[in-house]
Design a protein around this motif. Structure first.
Motif, short mmCIF file in Angstrom:
data_model
loop_
_atom_site.label_atom_id
_atom_site.label_comp_id
_atom_site.label_asym_id
_atom_site.label_seq_id
_atom_site.Cartn_x
_atom_site.Cartn_y
_atom_site.Cartn_z
N ASP A 192 0.76 -1.07 0.06
CA ASP A 192 -0.02 -0.06 0.10
C ASP A 192 1.00 1.27 0.03
OD1 ASP A 192 -2.29 -1.45 0.00
OD2 ASP A 192 -2.47 -1.49 2.30
N GLN A 193 2.02 1.17 0.36
CA GLN A 193 2.92 2.37 0.41
C GLN A 193 2.92 3.03 -0.77
OE1 GLN A 193 6.49 1.54 2.80
NE2 GLN A 193 5.39 0.33 4.15
N ALA A 194 3.29 2.31 -1.93
CA ALA A 194 3.59 2.89 -3.26
C ALA A 194 2.22 3.93 -3.69
CB ALA A 194 3.78 2.06 -4.25
N ARG A 195 1.15 3.65 -3.06
CA ARG A 195 -0.08 4.38 -3.46
C ARG A 195 -0.39 5.53 -2.62
NH1 ARG A 195 -4.52 2.25 -3.17
NH2 ARG A 195 -4.12 0.42 -1.78
N LEU A 196 0.40 5.97 -1.52
CA LEU A 196 0.11 6.88 -0.48
C LEU A 196 -0.07 8.32 -1.07
CD1 LEU A 196 1.91 5.65 2.86
CD2 LEU A 196 -0.60 5.91 2.24
N PHE A 197 0.88 8.67 -1.97
CA PHE A 197 1.16 9.79 -2.31
C PHE A 197 0.23 10.19 -4.02
CE2 PHE A 197 4.74 9.32 0.55
CZ PHE A 197 4.67 10.42 1.00
N GLN A 198 -0.59 9.17 -4.39
CA GLN A 198 -1.37 9.58 -5.41
C GLN A 198 -2.60 10.08 -5.13
OE1 GLN A 198 -1.85 5.61 -7.24
NE2 GLN A 198 0.20 5.17 -7.45
N ASP A 199 -3.22 11.07 -6.10
CA ASP A 199 -4.47 11.70 -5.96
C ASP A 199 -5.49 10.64 -5.58
OD1 ASP A 199 -3.19 13.84 -6.31
OD2 ASP A 199 -3.93 14.34 -8.42
N PHE A 200 -6.50 11.03 -4.52
CA PHE A 200 -7.62 10.45 -4.07
C PHE A 200 -7.21 8.94 -3.95
CE2 PHE A 200 -8.92 13.59 -7.38
CZ PHE A 200 -9.66 14.24 -6.47
N SER A 201 -6.21 8.72 -3.18
CA SER A 201 -5.70 7.27 -2.68
C SER A 201 -5.84 7.23 -1.12
CB SER A 201 -4.19 6.99 -3.18
OG SER A 201 -3.76 5.94 -2.58
N GLN A 202 -6.60 6.12 -0.83
CA GLN A 202 -6.66 6.00 0.64
C GLN A 202 -6.23 4.49 0.92
OE1 GLN A 202 -10.88 7.54 1.05
NE2 GLN A 202 -10.17 8.64 2.53
N VAL A 203 -5.58 4.19 1.72
CA VAL A 203 -5.05 2.69 1.94
C VAL A 203 -5.15 2.50 3.50
CG1 VAL A 203 -3.26 2.74 0.26
CG2 VAL A 203 -2.73 3.38 2.51
N GLY A 204 -5.13 0.86 4.04
CA GLY A 204 -5.38 0.91 5.02
C GLY A 204 -6.54 -0.09 5.44
N VAL A 205 -6.69 -0.36 6.32
CA VAL A 205 -7.96 -1.29 6.77
C VAL A 205 -9.08 -0.46 7.11
CG1 VAL A 205 -8.76 -3.35 8.38
CG2 VAL A 205 -6.32 -2.96 7.94
N LEU A 245 -1.68 13.77 1.13
CA LEU A 245 -0.44 13.42 0.88
C LEU A 245 0.00 13.86 -0.55
CD1 LEU A 245 -0.12 9.95 2.79
CD2 LEU A 245 0.58 12.42 3.48
N SER A 246 -0.85 13.74 -1.48
CA SER A 246 -0.60 13.89 -2.74
C SER A 246 -0.15 15.77 -2.78
CB SER A 246 -1.58 13.79 -3.89
OG SER A 246 -2.75 14.20 -3.66
#
Length: 473
Positions: free
Chosen positions: A387-400, A413-414
């Protein structure tokens, strides 16, 4: 070389005979019409040079059968020799650097271009020039064939100057016809290129029109989002203010159910306000985010402002916010708004997505005090590597999702990454599952300096520890 025939050069008529003999042998050996003309022209030029500058000479014609198997070794050979005083300045002549009013040199260079092989041996006792033209595939130079070629040459009658002139005229007509055909092909190709160029110009024009429309649509979209986001903030602030006033019980007590409903209303309004602020920041970045307003900033004041801004959000039941004072007096020359936006996003994310423990904000100087690192470390459960690679992309939310304590737009973050790039720096993160996460931004003390490739984390960074309940971003 197997000599098939020879011509002795004493008179002008002999030059004509040498030229005719070369063309006859080229025709017998199956060379194309153009190659026949090339051989005849080369022999004529070399024979004329021998007669003019050496007073005479000899032209020998033959074939080189090679090993009898390799077709590439089979060649028509012509050797022109004389007993003159030799050629002075041969290297300059062949290089095109020799100028003579008699024309000497141009013939040698032209002959070398016409033939596949060209070799000169010259000295005070005479000159010998050997030239060759490779035979076409399929020609077999057996002894029987060589004998047949020699008999054909011996049986050929003498050629008069008039006959040779007629032959040259025919060759010239064929050359002119080929030239006219090639000119027509070239004109056709130029017309096709012209049509293609007009099509390309029209395509570029359409692309430019499309790009202009896209730029206008993007501007209109940004304006719309900016207006809508700005207008949303007023009623949201009113909702938050009214809910805060009612929850303070200044106008009377509320029932337990009413108190719970107001807290849900306030929480929803805060989440919506956060998303609206993110959209507003995004439109600002798209419309004018590349303009920097640089000013000197005291690092202690920057951290103090952040501490005061986020302290009301800290509760006894959530993570504690620790903002470390810088070790030395530090003054940055940067854009205050963009710096605050980066740090606000890091800290608000850490507070929202960490349920217990602490959020620690620290700074350190790098690279001979030319760079500074801002670090926000939390005690969450960490973020999975995939999930770490997507953290700084627009409208990206990761985690449980089940562990999230708040929702967001996924733009924070973006936007932080964009702002850091504009300031001449970069952002990044490292996270270990069950040991928390650390987000960092490396920025120049004076914006406009290229960001170095500094390895992170470093030994000066506290280890990721204190596991928490959740850390979705």
């Amino acid at each position: 070389m197997n000599v098939l025939s020879s011509v002795y050069l004493q008179y002008e008529q002999d030059v004509v005979s040498a030229r005719s003999r070369g063309r006859q042998l080229a025709e017998l050996l199956g060379l194309s019409t153009q190659d026949q003309t090339r051989v005849a022209t080369a022999v004529s030029e070399l024979a004329r040079n021998a007669l003019m500058y050496a007073g005479g000479g000899q032209v020998d014609y033959g074939v080189d059968a090679g090993d009898g198997v390799n077709v590439g070794d089979q060649r028509l050979m012509v050797r022109v020799s004389d007993q003159g005083a030799g050629i002075a300045g041969l290297d300059e002549i062949l290089a095109g650097q020799y100028v003579s009013h008699t024309g000497m040199g141009a013939g040698l260079r032209g002959t070398r271009r016409l033939m596949d092989h060209f070799h000169v041996v010259t000295g005070p006792s005479g000159t010998q020039i050997s030239v060759a033209k490779s035979l076409p595939p399929g020609v077999t130079l057996s002894p029987h064939e060589i004998g047949r070629f020699q008999a054909a040459l011996d049986g050929a009658g003498p050629v008069t100057p008039v006959q040779e002139l007629q032959r040259q005229n025919q060759e010239l007509l064929r050359a002119l016809s080929d030239l006219a055909r090639r000119e027509e092909e070239l004109a056709s190709l130029n017309r096709e290129l012209g049509d293609t160029n007009r099509g390309v110009v029209a395509l570029y024009s359409e692309l430019e029109d499309t790009a202009s429309l896209l730029r206008e649509a993007s501007r209109e979209k940004s304006m719309f989002l900016s207006y809508v986001s700005h207008e949303f903030r007023t009623p949201l602030h009113s909702m938050l203010g009214l809910s805060r006033m009612l929850l303070s019980h200044d106008d009377g007590d509320l029932s337990g159910e009413q108190d719970e409903q107001l807290r849900l209303l306030r929480s929803s309004a805060e989440e919506l306000l956060g998303m609206v602020n993110d959209l507003l920041d995004l439109t600002k970045a798209e419309m004018g985010g590349r303009e920097l307003t640089l000013e000197p900033l005291d690092l202690s004041q920057v951290l103090g402002t952040l501490r005061a801004l986020f302290q009301p959000l800290v509760t006894p039941y959530g993570p504690q916010l620790i903002v470390e004072e810088p070790a030395t007096l530090t003054v940055l020359y940067t854009d205050a708004g963009k710096l605050h936006q980066i740090l606000r996003n890091f800290i608000s994310n850490a507070l929202k997505f960490t349920r217990s423990g602490e959020v620690r904000v620290s700074t350190r100087r790098l690279e001979d005090d030319r760079w500074i690192e801002f670090s926000v470390q939390d005690s969450g459960s960490g973020i999975a590597p995939e999930d770490q690679a997507r953290l700084f992309q627009d409208f990206s939310q990761v985690g449980v999702p089940a562990l999230r304590t708040s929702k967001g737009s996924g733009l924070g973050l973006s936007l932080a990454s964009r702002m850091a790039t504009l300031l001449g720096g970069r952002v990044g993160m490292e996270s270990v599952l069950n040991h928390g996460s650390r987000f960092w931004a490396i920025l120049p003390l004076h914006s406009g300096t290229e960001c170095p490739a500094i390895a992170t984390p470093s030994a000066a960074t506290p280890p990721l520890s204190s596991p928490g309940l959740g850390d979705p971003r």
